[in-house]
Write an enzyme that holds these catalytic residues in place. Sequence first.
Site, PDB file in Angstrom:
ATOM      1  N   ASP A  12       0.943  -1.292   0.118  1.00  0.00           N
ATOM      2  CA  ASP A  12      -0.088   0.211  -0.046  1.00  0.00           C
ATOM      3  C   ASP A  12       0.772   1.304  -0.013  1.00  0.00           C
ATOM      4  OD1 ASP A  12      -2.291   1.688   0.619  1.00  0.00           O
ATOM      5  OD2 ASP A  12      -1.480   1.850   2.732  1.00  0.00           O
ATOM      6  N   ASP A  14      -0.380   5.052   0.585  1.00  0.00           N
ATOM      7  CA  ASP A  14      -0.630   6.290   1.834  1.00  0.00           C
ATOM      8  C   ASP A  14      -0.557   5.751   3.070  1.00  0.00           C
ATOM      9  OD1 ASP A  14      -0.664   8.635  -0.083  1.00  0.00           O
ATOM     10  OD2 ASP A  14      -2.014   7.446  -1.052  1.00  0.00           O
ATOM     11  N   GLU A  21      -0.456  11.519   4.450  1.00  0.00           N
ATOM     12  CA  GLU A  21      -1.736  12.320   4.465  1.00  0.00           C
ATOM     13  C   GLU A  21      -1.756  13.740   5.123  1.00  0.00           C
ATOM     14  OE1 GLU A  21      -3.993  11.356   2.459  1.00  0.00           O
ATOM     15  OE2 GLU A  21      -4.085   9.297   2.193  1.00  0.00           O
ATOM     16  N   GLU A  58     -13.040  11.290  -4.499  1.00  0.00           N
ATOM     17  CA  GLU A  58     -14.281  10.945  -3.890  1.00  0.00           C
ATOM     18  C   GLU A  58     -14.433  11.628  -2.525  1.00  0.00           C
ATOM     19  OE1 GLU A  58     -12.161   9.225  -5.168  1.00  0.00           O
ATOM     20  OE2 GLU A  58     -13.217   7.472  -6.588  1.00  0.00           O
ATOM     21  N   ARG A  59     -13.456  12.000  -1.769  1.00  0.00           N
ATOM     22  CA  ARG A  59     -13.228  12.732  -0.679  1.00  0.00           C
ATOM     23  C   ARG A  59     -13.626  14.081  -0.790  1.00  0.00           C
ATOM     24  NH1 ARG A  59      -7.856  11.313   0.831  1.00  0.00           N
ATOM     25  NH2 ARG A  59      -8.644   9.445   0.885  1.00  0.00           N
ATOM     26  N   THR A 125      -2.457   0.403  -4.627  1.00  0.00           N
ATOM     27  CA  THR A 125      -2.895   1.726  -3.999  1.00  0.00           C
ATOM     28  C   THR A 125      -4.171   2.383  -4.559  1.00  0.00           C
ATOM     29  OG1 THR A 125      -2.393   4.004  -3.453  1.00  0.00           O
ATOM     30  CG2 THR A 125      -1.412   3.243  -5.440  1.00  0.00           C
ATOM     31  N   THR A 127      -4.533   5.619  -4.684  1.00  0.00           N
ATOM     32  CA  THR A 127      -4.125   7.181  -4.873  1.00  0.00           C
ATOM     33  C   THR A 127      -3.626   7.152  -6.531  1.00  0.00           C
ATOM     34  OG1 THR A 127      -2.907   8.874  -4.189  1.00  0.00           O
ATOM     35  CG2 THR A 127      -1.725   6.928  -4.683  1.00  0.00           C
ATOM     36  N   ASP A 186      -2.069   0.049   6.105  1.00  0.00           N
ATOM     37  CA  ASP A 186      -2.112   0.585   7.511  1.00  0.00           C
ATOM     38  C   ASP A 186      -3.486   0.861   7.876  1.00  0.00           C
ATOM     39  OD1 ASP A 186      -2.265   2.569   5.403  1.00  0.00           O
ATOM     40  OD2 ASP A 186      -2.497   4.227   6.941  1.00  0.00           O
TER      41      ASP A 186
HETATM   42  C1  XBP Z   1      -5.081   6.490  -0.050  1.00  0.00           C
HETATM   43  C2  XBP Z   1      -6.068   7.244  -0.684  1.00  0.00           C
HETATM   44  C3  XBP Z   1      -5.764   8.272  -1.431  1.00  0.00           C
HETATM   45  C4  XBP Z   1      -5.103   9.487  -1.087  1.00  0.00           C
HETATM   46  C5  XBP Z   1      -5.194  10.720  -1.824  1.00  0.00           C
HETATM   47  O1  XBP Z   1      -4.757   5.429  -1.079  1.00  0.00           O
HETATM   48  O2  XBP Z   1      -7.173   7.212  -0.343  1.00  0.00           O
HETATM   49  O3  XBP Z   1      -6.969   8.852  -1.896  1.00  0.00           O
HETATM   50  O4  XBP Z   1      -5.630   9.906   0.227  1.00  0.00           O
HETATM   51  O5  XBP Z   1      -4.690  10.361  -3.036  1.00  0.00           O
HETATM   52  P1  XBP Z   1      -3.857   4.146  -0.441  1.00  0.00           P
HETATM   53  P2  XBP Z   1      -5.532  10.716  -4.388  1.00  0.00           P
HETATM   54  O6  XBP Z   1      -3.806   3.967   1.214  1.00  0.00           O
HETATM   55  O7  XBP Z   1      -4.517   2.984  -0.850  1.00  0.00           O
HETATM   56  O8  XBP Z   1      -2.473   4.271  -0.756  1.00  0.00           O
HETATM   57  O9  XBP Z   1      -6.004  12.047  -4.347  1.00  0.00           O
HETATM   58  O10 XBP Z   1      -4.696  10.572  -5.713  1.00  0.00           O
HETATM   59  O11 XBP Z   1      -6.789   9.770  -4.268  1.00  0.00           O
END
Ligand code: XBP
Length: 262
Positions: A12, A14, A21, A58-59, A125, A127, A186
């Site tokens: 993973d 992030d 984050e 999405e956030r 991921t 992201t 995580d």
């Molecule tokens: C983490 C996420 C990502 C990041 C932001 O993904 O959910 O959305 O917070 O990146 P992971 P983006 O833990 O699977 O690595 O804005 O590119 O989505």
Amino acid sequence: MEPPALSALLWDVDGTLAETERDGHRVAFDEAFASLGLPWRWDVAHYGVLLRITGGLERLRADLDGRPDAPADPAEREALARELHRRKNAAYARRVAAGAIGLRPGVRALIDEAEALGVRQAIVTTTSRDNVDALLRRALGTGWRQRFAAVVCGEDVTAKKPDPEAYRLALSALGVPPVAAVAIEDAPAGVVAACGAGVPVIVTRSTYFPDDPVAGALAVGPGLHDRTCWVPRPVADGPQDRDAGIGGRVTLDDLVHWLAAA
Ligand code: XBP
């Protein structure tokens, strides 16, 4: 009895490879708001709530949906979310390139060890691809991509974590069965995604998910740099690499033992 074969490590990004984050994506979202003259800001606590939604776009959509001062017209709101996300990713890449975010301790050593022992590795991921590239280019150099047999990002899936699609794609790209891989995650959504694809998973606790339930994990601990405080405990003392804690770092051997015990 033969120890189980470990053919692949699925990383993973992030929160796991790096603490991206709080001081990375969150600050970059705020920069994006400011760049369009918007008064919105995501403080550390509010971002923790928003992080339960995987995917930055999405956030943003979820946050805008709840704002009375966001455009009421759905098409306009969607266009704003997309523009903010584009600006956020550009700001994030700038921050990372400037050295604001490095790999978590113990990560580099496990990547190097896996590579040396011929264990294939993939990035899994939700992201965006550009964010992964910015982070790993800075941390591992311009040749980082050659070190991973597959890189599955948010753009590659129709459903983000906790959906198992990203893990299934990585397994099929690597051509390994799920039980021959170990995922490193995580967040609860990542654990659910890995488990949904049948991949055994270990959890390195991160800033935003310090004690959330992670049912189904093989092992849970504070980080790869230190074998103390892992549950279950690793079998023996680990190597004292440069960034290792007092008990030494978590090794591939530990992963194999956790697999065997499961
Ligand atoms: C983490 C996420 C990502 C990041 C932001 O993904 O959910 O959305 O917070 O990146 P992971 P983006 O833990 O699977 O690595 O804005 O590119 O989505």
